[in-house]
Design a protein around this motif. Sequence first.
Motif, PDB file in Angstrom:
ATOM      1  N   GLN A 186      70.517  77.580 -23.434  1.00 44.81           N
ATOM      2  CA  GLN A 186      70.866  78.305 -22.217  1.00 44.81           C
ATOM      3  C   GLN A 186      71.386  79.705 -22.534  1.00 44.81           C
ATOM      4  O   GLN A 186      71.067  80.680 -21.843  1.00 44.81           O
ATOM      5  CB  GLN A 186      71.929  77.527 -21.427  1.00 44.81           C
ATOM      6  CG  GLN A 186      72.365  78.204 -20.126  1.00 44.81           C
ATOM      7  CD  GLN A 186      71.202  78.450 -19.188  1.00 44.81           C
ATOM      8  OE1 GLN A 186      70.378  77.560 -18.954  1.00 44.81           O
ATOM      9  NE2 GLN A 186      71.099  79.660 -18.660  1.00 44.81           N
ATOM     10  N   THR A 187      72.176  79.818 -23.605  1.00 46.68           N
ATOM     11  CA  THR A 187      72.695  81.127 -24.003  1.00 46.68           C
ATOM     12  C   THR A 187      71.557  82.059 -24.390  1.00 46.68           C
ATOM     13  O   THR A 187      71.560  83.246 -24.030  1.00 46.68           O
ATOM     14  CB  THR A 187      73.668  80.976 -25.193  1.00 46.68           C
ATOM     15  OG1 THR A 187      74.765  80.143 -24.803  1.00 46.68           O
ATOM     16  CG2 THR A 187      74.199  82.325 -25.638  1.00 46.68           C
ATOM     17  N   HIS A 188      70.580  81.539 -25.111  1.00 44.73           N
ATOM     18  CA  HIS A 188      69.422  82.360 -25.474  1.00 44.73           C
ATOM     19  C   HIS A 188      68.672  82.793 -24.227  1.00 44.73           C
ATOM     20  O   HIS A 188      68.243  83.953 -24.115  1.00 44.73           O
ATOM     21  CB  HIS A 188      68.485  81.568 -26.394  1.00 44.73           C
ATOM     22  CG  HIS A 188      67.249  82.321 -26.778  1.00 44.73           C
ATOM     23  ND1 HIS A 188      66.105  82.302 -26.019  1.00 44.73           N
ATOM     24  CD2 HIS A 188      66.986  83.154 -27.843  1.00 44.73           C
ATOM     25  CE1 HIS A 188      65.185  83.055 -26.584  1.00 44.73           C
ATOM     26  NE2 HIS A 188      65.691  83.589 -27.686  1.00 44.73           N
ATOM     27  N   ILE A 230      73.373  84.390 -31.257  1.00 44.47           N
ATOM     28  CA  ILE A 230      72.293  83.776 -30.484  1.00 44.47           C
ATOM     29  C   ILE A 230      71.325  83.071 -31.423  1.00 44.47           C
ATOM     30  O   ILE A 230      70.820  83.665 -32.377  1.00 44.47           O
ATOM     31  CB  ILE A 230      71.527  84.844 -29.667  1.00 44.47           C
ATOM     32  CG1 ILE A 230      72.494  85.667 -28.806  1.00 44.47           C
ATOM     33  CG2 ILE A 230      70.454  84.188 -28.813  1.00 44.47           C
ATOM     34  CD1 ILE A 230      73.222  84.867 -27.760  1.00 44.47           C
ATOM     35  N   TRP A 257      75.814  70.894 -27.431  1.00 36.19           N
ATOM     36  CA  TRP A 257      75.621  72.100 -28.239  1.00 36.19           C
ATOM     37  C   TRP A 257      74.187  72.627 -28.125  1.00 36.19           C
ATOM     38  O   TRP A 257      73.967  73.838 -27.972  1.00 36.19           O
ATOM     39  CB  TRP A 257      75.951  71.781 -29.699  1.00 36.19           C
ATOM     40  CG  TRP A 257      75.433  72.751 -30.705  1.00 36.19           C
ATOM     41  CD1 TRP A 257      75.782  74.061 -30.849  1.00 36.19           C
ATOM     42  CD2 TRP A 257      74.444  72.490 -31.718  1.00 36.19           C
ATOM     43  NE1 TRP A 257      75.084  74.637 -31.898  1.00 36.19           N
ATOM     44  CE2 TRP A 257      74.270  73.697 -32.448  1.00 36.19           C
ATOM     45  CE3 TRP A 257      73.731  71.357 -32.107  1.00 36.19           C
ATOM     46  CZ2 TRP A 257      73.383  73.793 -33.521  1.00 36.19           C
ATOM     47  CZ3 TRP A 257      72.856  71.462 -33.169  1.00 36.19           C
ATOM     48  CH2 TRP A 257      72.686  72.662 -33.858  1.00 36.19           C
ATOM     49  N   GLU A 285      73.665  74.194 -24.624  1.00 37.35           N
ATOM     50  CA  GLU A 285      74.362  75.472 -24.498  1.00 37.35           C
ATOM     51  C   GLU A 285      73.667  76.568 -25.298  1.00 37.35           C
ATOM     52  O   GLU A 285      73.576  77.710 -24.846  1.00 37.35           O
ATOM     53  CB  GLU A 285      75.817  75.325 -24.965  1.00 37.35           C
ATOM     54  CG  GLU A 285      76.690  74.531 -24.012  1.00 37.35           C
ATOM     55  CD  GLU A 285      78.122  74.426 -24.510  1.00 37.35           C
ATOM     56  OE1 GLU A 285      78.398  74.868 -25.646  1.00 37.35           O
ATOM     57  OE2 GLU A 285      78.972  73.892 -23.756  1.00 37.35           O
ATOM     58  N   SER A 286      73.181  76.224 -26.490  1.00 32.84           N
ATOM     59  CA  SER A 286      72.510  77.220 -27.325  1.00 32.84           C
ATOM     60  C   SER A 286      71.225  77.711 -26.678  1.00 32.84           C
ATOM     61  O   SER A 286      70.929  78.914 -26.672  1.00 32.84           O
ATOM     62  CB  SER A 286      72.206  76.625 -28.709  1.00 32.84           C
ATOM     63  OG  SER A 286      73.393  76.270 -29.381  1.00 32.84           O
ATOM     64  N   SER A 331      69.861  83.188 -21.185  1.00 26.33           N
ATOM     65  CA  SER A 331      70.649  84.202 -20.470  1.00 26.33           C
ATOM     66  C   SER A 331      70.576  85.546 -21.182  1.00 26.33           C
ATOM     67  O   SER A 331      70.507  86.605 -20.540  1.00 26.33           O
ATOM     68  CB  SER A 331      72.108  83.749 -20.368  1.00 26.33           C
ATOM     69  OG  SER A 331      72.208  82.527 -19.666  1.00 26.33           O
ATOM     70  N   PHE A 332      70.591  85.507 -22.498  1.00 23.52           N
ATOM     71  CA  PHE A 332      70.507  86.730 -23.291  1.00 23.52           C
ATOM     72  C   PHE A 332      69.176  87.436 -23.046  1.00 23.52           C
ATOM     73  O   PHE A 332      69.128  88.658 -22.860  1.00 23.52           O
ATOM     74  CB  PHE A 332      70.668  86.368 -24.775  1.00 23.52           C
ATOM     75  CG  PHE A 332      70.619  87.545 -25.714  1.00 23.52           C
ATOM     76  CD1 PHE A 332      71.660  88.454 -25.777  1.00 23.52           C
ATOM     77  CD2 PHE A 332      69.517  87.733 -26.531  1.00 23.52           C
ATOM     78  CE1 PHE A 332      71.610  89.531 -26.646  1.00 23.52           C
ATOM     79  CE2 PHE A 332      69.456  88.807 -27.406  1.00 23.52           C
ATOM     80  CZ  PHE A 332      70.505  89.711 -27.457  1.00 23.52           C
TER      81      PHE A 332
END
Length: 356
Positions: A248-250, A330, A242, A245-246, A252-253
């Motif tokens: 990495q998502t930030h 995010i 988790w 992923e959090s 990418s955003f």
Amino acid sequence: LVLTPPLAPSVQAHPSCNNLLVMSSNASAGGGGVSDGEPQLKKRRTGDCDEDEFQHDGPVEDEETAREKMEAAGFDPDDVKKECRLSKHGRKAFVEHGRKAFVSSIRQNLHPMSYFCHIGDVKMCRYLLSKGGSTTAISGDNLWFPMYSAAMAGHLDICEWLYENGARGDIKRRNAINFSPLCCAVGMWCKDRKNTSRWLILKGALAQDASETVSPELIGRDLIPTRIRGFNYDERPQLLEWARESVQTHSSFMTFLMGTLSAPTFTRAALHGLLVSRLYSNDAAEMLMKNTPEEQYELLWSKIIACRTPIRCLGGKIGVLRRIADYAGIVRGRELRILRTLIGPLEKLVPQGFSS
């Protein structure tokens, strides 16, 4: 008590101090999105109140029903701060929201706030708060306090309500057996264990003091593998996944917002087409290119492309980027920094290649 004109409709005085329970004048008519007949507490404090007394917006249990619930659970309806031993009905309701292994511990006295937080009755919690109940009171045996009780049962909404109403410091609080709310949320088989434990981590349950750095000592103390219903359960691999992923998502955003995704390739024809789309005129585009040295075409191209990135287009709008991030779920700010420091210690504890 002096009422200013905006507070005039339907005002009721607090029984123990000069707090005002400001009722919505539209409640009976169902206006403002409030259910019929449900009083609404507004966050308000006056100088005569104790510093630890708070009010909270939201539906509040009515007086008659609240007193009935207090009596049924074994509490004194005339004293919301008094510890009492739970009745048979109260113990049954308490156990339904926790583990049977804790039945013996609830034979001791308990505060009403801890009890109703544990069974997930937020309307009763607001009622108790309006009557002077504490969101941080701990039982005489130094075991039960509201945030601990709510986390054990996986009531994330109650934890969030407590956090906003005086119990922010109880995120990391430990009781007589050295258990914290996070330790309970991870180790108990409750309805929303995953989201409750992750919310506690984001709010700093594993952080060192008031910093944003996760403490390996707290990880070793609160994220220990447990045995649930005959199975050994380890939350750490899922938390590591988790956190990764959090973060990495930030990333990418932000990559999207900063416009570092692959940009169009520069050509003379592409520049001409871009100028036409921006100037809405073919003649104006040709005139601009004619009066610009060819060696500066690429510079002109890069300047126009940079202005087309989302962050340049939206950067001047107040709060717009924050709202986009919140809408997309995010993680950012202090919570993001906590997750970044969580990954390293968890990687040392989780075997490589371990699947959650």
